[in-house]
Write a protein that holds these residues in place. Structure first.
Motif, PDB file in Angstrom:
ATOM      1  N   GLU A   1      -7.234 -10.688  18.929  1.00 58.15           N
ATOM      2  CA  GLU A   1      -6.031 -10.252  18.242  1.00 58.15           C
ATOM      3  C   GLU A   1      -6.266  -9.138  17.220  1.00 58.15           C
ATOM      4  O   GLU A   1      -6.371  -9.401  16.031  1.00 58.15           O
TER       5      GLU A   1
ATOM      6  N   GLU B   1      -1.897  -9.745  20.468  1.00 62.05           N
ATOM      7  CA  GLU B   1      -2.825 -10.839  20.777  1.00 62.05           C
ATOM      8  C   GLU B   1      -2.607 -11.388  22.181  1.00 62.05           C
ATOM      9  O   GLU B   1      -1.474 -11.530  22.631  1.00 62.05           O
TER      10      GLU B   1
ATOM     11  N   ASP C   1      -1.910 -18.795  22.550  1.00 63.89           N
ATOM     12  CA  ASP C   1      -1.514 -18.057  21.349  1.00 63.89           C
ATOM     13  C   ASP C   1      -1.374 -16.590  21.747  1.00 63.89           C
ATOM     14  O   ASP C   1      -2.260 -16.054  22.427  1.00 63.89           O
ATOM     15  N   SER C   2      -0.274 -15.957  21.356  1.00 62.20           N
ATOM     16  CA  SER C   2      -0.079 -14.555  21.745  1.00 62.20           C
ATOM     17  C   SER C   2       0.849 -13.869  20.757  1.00 62.20           C
ATOM     18  O   SER C   2       1.707 -14.520  20.143  1.00 62.20           O
TER      19      SER C   2
ATOM     20  N   ASP D   1       4.501 -13.594  16.623  1.00 67.02           N
ATOM     21  CA  ASP D   1       3.215 -14.248  16.903  1.00 67.02           C
ATOM     22  C   ASP D   1       3.493 -15.726  17.110  1.00 67.02           C
ATOM     23  O   ASP D   1       4.021 -16.394  16.224  1.00 67.02           O
TER      24      ASP D   1
ATOM     25  N   PHE E   1       2.890 -23.798  16.034  1.00 67.39           N
ATOM     26  CA  PHE E   1       2.771 -23.506  14.603  1.00 67.39           C
ATOM     27  C   PHE E   1       3.702 -24.391  13.762  1.00 67.39           C
ATOM     28  O   PHE E   1       3.439 -24.597  12.584  1.00 67.39           O
TER      29      PHE E   1
ATOM     30  N   HIS F   1       0.094  -6.152  14.951  1.00 67.20           N
ATOM     31  CA  HIS F   1      -0.748  -7.248  15.441  1.00 67.20           C
ATOM     32  C   HIS F   1      -0.383  -7.503  16.901  1.00 67.20           C
ATOM     33  O   HIS F   1       0.786  -7.697  17.221  1.00 67.20           O
TER      34      HIS F   1
HETATM   35 MG    MG Z   1      -1.307 -15.763  17.155  1.00 64.01          MG
END
Ligand code: MG
Ligand code: MG
Length: 265
Positions: free
Chosen positions: A216, A247, A115-116, A104, A59, A245
């Motif tokens: 997610e 994911e 992605d998690s 995240d 990110f 959230h």
């Molecule tokens: Mg994510």
């Protein structure tokens, strides 16, 4: 029509390694997300752990579609009424007991992305019972969705599994902000298809062996109406209700599914 990438054995092996690194980083961050810790220090730790593992924070400096500047941090940290994409290092927050904190993170490893996300209550579940209930429902929704994934499943089937789980909660009826959801992933951090957190069985894109997606579930406490802060990233609930959230990145296998970012492996 969405074109969904199919990944080969070699690519999936790299995704497995990257997913394992990402899982280990989230485990570390979860342990460090304690009272009096600043979100900025968690972001620094996320960056350092990536570098230690020969990986990159995906990110950091990434400009998603529609954004007018690059994301400035290694991990999105969204606290309490922040729903997604909270920036940990610009106006850092010092965590308090009972804060509901989502971590995240996207990871780039050998040119492949995973992605998690996890959400936790600072200090433990007893400090925010409604926050913990939301985390439990979102987690149940995530695993109910994962349970039905196999070749031939549709994105609408996944959405319905998530929506049904949220509707069947015996406690409070939480809301699903429908503009947010999962996505394909692999060569890029965000690929087709969109994987909704709501939907109807039989609708949407058919998935097949070798497809890699991030699922997610994102829930809000009272209303799914959101505003974006003027940082250009952080979504917040309009009524200041909580949001959570969770994911995982996963690959559709010949006979089911494999969670690439599993923290239990
Ligand atoms: Mg994510
Ligand atoms: Mg994602």
């Amino acid at each position: 029509m969405a074109r969904v990438n199919v990944y080969n054995e070699k690519e999936i092996q790299i995704l497995k390694e990257g997913g394992r690194i990402l899982a280990s980083i989230l485990i570390r961050l979860e342990k460090e997300a304690l009272e009096n810790v600043s979100t900025k220090s968690l972001d620094k730790m996320a960056y350092d752990l990536c570098i230690e593992n020969d990986a990159e924070p995906a990110f950091l400096n990434y400009t998603p579609h529609g954004a007018d500047r690059a994301f400035p941090a290694s991990v999105c940290i969204s606290v309490n009424h922040e729903v997604v994409h909270g920036i940990p290092n610009e106006k850092p927050k010092v965590l308090k007991k009972g804060d509901v904190v989502t971590l995240d993170m996207g990871l780039k490893y050998k040119d492949m992305f995973t992605d998690s996300a996890i959400t936790l209550v600072v200090g433990g579940a007893e400090y925010n019972k409604i926050g913990q209930e939301m985390i439990d429902v979102a987690t149940r929704a995530l695993y109910n969705a994962i349970d039905i994934i196999e070749p031939g499943v549709r994105t609408g089937d996944i959405g319905q599994a998530i929506e049904d789980t949220v509707k069947k909660n015996n406690g409070k009826r939480f809301k699903i902000p429908t503009i947010l959801g999962g996505h394909g992933i692999g060569h890029g951090i965000h690929e087709d298809p969109f994987v909704p957190n709501f939907g109807k069985k039989g609708e949407g894109v058919v998935l097949k062996e070798g497809n890699v997606i991030a699922v997610e579930p994102i829930l809000t406490e009272n209303t799914s109406a959101m505003n974006m802060l003027n940082d250009g990233y952080t979504f917040v609930t309009q009524d200041k209700g909580l949001a959570v959230h969770v994911e995982h990145t996963l690959v559709v296998t010949k006979d089911g599914v494999l969670i690439l970012t599993d923290r239990l492996q």
